[in-house]
Design an enzyme around this catalytic site. Structure first.
Site, mmCIF file in Angstrom:
data_model
loop_
_atom_site.group_PDB
_atom_site.id
_atom_site.type_symbol
_atom_site.label_atom_id
_atom_site.label_comp_id
_atom_site.label_asym_id
_atom_site.label_seq_id
_atom_site.Cartn_x
_atom_site.Cartn_y
_atom_site.Cartn_z
ATOM 1 N N TYR A 1 63.676 -0.324 -87.697
ATOM 2 C CA TYR A 1 63.711 0.164 -89.067
ATOM 3 C C TYR A 1 63.706 1.694 -89.103
ATOM 4 C CZ TYR A 1 62.130 -4.657 -89.988
ATOM 5 O OH TYR A 1 62.009 -6.020 -90.021
ATOM 6 N N GLY B 1 62.476 -13.183 -96.416
ATOM 7 C CA GLY B 1 63.514 -13.597 -97.350
ATOM 8 C C GLY B 1 63.107 -14.716 -98.276
#
Length: 300
Positions: A51, A197
């Site tokens: 990230y 998700g």
């Protein structure tokens, strides 16, 4: 906030975890969100060296400074940035993992990682070498436990059979129920699933209809199917956000939902949804109106 054992290992995680990838780059804003999470009982924080080329780990390390003993810190390894551009190549070799853990430790400002995860995995990897790397780090005390983040059935099965992973991170929601094919066997093996998700890019929130019209479709759902199912879910429960969280957490194999937030207000919405009551009959009804697909690829 309820805490749950992560597999049969030594870690206990909060049922709502915080996905740090969504943190804003501004340090003060990130700190405000992290503070809200900890105040609300979240103990499980998940990041990755991928990230923002490691900057997210630095952000998280600064925000959690002084509270290391109160939290479970997870990060991931396996994606190698090219220093000259934005290309990423997969690297699950032992030398790379043993080297990268020290970079993550430095960025996170800690001397150990609670949960170190392989950030993907391919059937062509030398799994024994990868597993040996994690076992070596565990013996050194640099990590407490290890897991994988993968939706590939062939990779998951190999690690279930050959390693001492405690967890598998998988995309799982009412709109992506593919993991249900494997949840029972994962749980019976003494491992847990942590989900990502689960809000399906915001579709499974109270803003879902607006998002569905903009997105045009999601996985095997067309735009018309999305809006139709969302309306049915709204008829089942007036808070789709709550319905989506509890539909995943109901399964005993799932230890934690890793949810992101880019503001304290977003985080509060998720926490309020977690606290809201959802009946078993409503969860059953939600499953009846959503698809139960299976993974088509990476099965052998």
């Amino acid at each position: 906030m309820k805490t749950v054992n992560l597999g049969s290992g030594s870690l206990k995680v909060s049922e709502i975890g915080f996905g740090c990838m969504s943190l804003p780059n501004d340090a003060k804003q990130a700190q405000a969100i992290i503070d809200e999470a900890i105040t609300s009982g979240i103990t499980y924080f998940d990041t990755a060296d991928l990230y923002d080329k490691g900057k997210n780990e630095e952000l998280v390390g600064n925000a959690l400074k002084g509270r290391r003993q109160d939290i479970i810190l997870a990060t991931k390894v396996g994606n190698q940035w090219n220093p000259d551009n934005d290309e990423v190549k997969w690297n699950a070799t032992k030398p790379y993992i043993l080297d990268q853990v020290h970079n993550s430790l430095k960025r996170l400002q800690t001397d150990y990682i609670d949960l170190y995860q392989l950030h993907g995995g391919m059937i062509t990897d030398d799994a024994e070498e990868t597993i040996d790397a994690f076992e070596s780090l565990k013996k050194e005390g640099l990590i407490r436990e290890y897991g994988i983040s993968s939706i590939r059935p062939n990779v998951i099965k190999r690690f279930l059979d050959k390693s001492d992973i405690v967890s598998i991170m998988m995309q799982y929601s009412l709109f992506d129920r593919r993991p249900e094919e494997w949840l029972e066997s994962i749980g019976e093996s003494g491992r847990s699933v942590v989900t990502r998700g689960t809000l399906a890019k915001g579709l499974l929130t109270n803003e879902g209809l607006k998002r569905a019209q903009k997105m045009g479709g999601y996985l095997s759902y067309s735009e018309s199917e999305l809006t139709d199912v969302l309306r049915k879910l709204m008829d089942i429960h007036d808070n789709v956000h709550a319905l989506s969280l509890h539909s995943v957490l109901q399964n005993k194999t799932v230890a934690s939902v890793v949810a992101g937030a880019s503001s304290p207000e977003q985080l509060k919405e998720t926490l309020a949804a977690y606290d809201e009551s959802v009946a078993l009959e409503q969860l059953d009804a939600a499953r009846k109106v959503t698809k139960l697909d299976i993974y088509q690829e990476h099965r052998v």
